[in-house]
Enzyme design. Sequence first.
Site: not given
Ligand code: 13P
Ligand code: ZN
Length: 269
Positions: A214, A119
């Site tokens: 999300h 992100e």
């Molecule tokens: P990352 O492990 O890449 O930080 O991703 C986790 C997440 O919550 C993506 O929205």
């Molecule tokens: Zn996430």
Amino acid sequence: MNSILNNRPALAREVNKVAEVAGYLWEKGWAERNGGNITVNITEYVDDEIRALPAISEVYQIGATLPYLKGCYFYCKGTNMRMRDLARWPMENGSIIRILDDCASYVIIADNPVKPTSELPSHLSVHNDLLSKGSPYRASVHTHPIELVAMSHNPKYLEKDVATKLLWSMIPETKAFCPRGLGIVPYTLPGSVELADATIRELEDYDVVMWEKHGVFAVDVDVMQAFDQIDVLNKSALIYIAAKNMGFEPEGMSDEQMKEMSVVFNLPK
Ligand code: 13P
Ligand code: ZN
């Protein structure tokens, strides 16, 4: 162990705050597997010795050009890393990056070549936007709070300020400590530049935004305060659900009570 944090108490304190918050996220059940991410703009703690450190990674593209980040440094959770591990070993599950002079790429400089969160486009775009406005905010937190995410599955709560008003009215502290409320970003692919752009737009009016179905994304002066804003909102969601589970629709504070509180606490909205 040799770490960039050694003999740098101010920088170590900021990274340790990230570790503390990561532990809370895990305990709350908001951080399954690698869920969630945290970044902190640590540029103010960077000395000449750090500026002279060589890259320990290849050059990575951000995916956007972010002029206010030229020469800035960030602590970032690593992609695919677990919050529950980061809570104990922040420098093994995250890393410090330097934004290069083209403002569109970065390298990792310490302690280990842990690739930052997927992100990153959202986090760095938001930090760029904050700096462009002279904001004192230096931390951003993305997490998956169960009850708030559940609410985002009902279109009713995705209408402007419907969730904000409901959550504020559950307990006075929520408006006091999350005074700008909860913004809404319609479902967008995780990790995308489109999600970053939509997040920036919504952060004009809110400190915490819901990424539909999300999670949430919050900003504040430091990681602890960004976490607190999410925590008070989710607490209100829990109170709402508890009342529903007792078989009734909670009354909520009245408009008069909300107004009175806003005046006494000198709140913006
Ligand atoms: P990352 O492990 O890449 O930080 O991703 C986790 C997440 O919550 C993506 O929205
Ligand atoms: Zn996430």
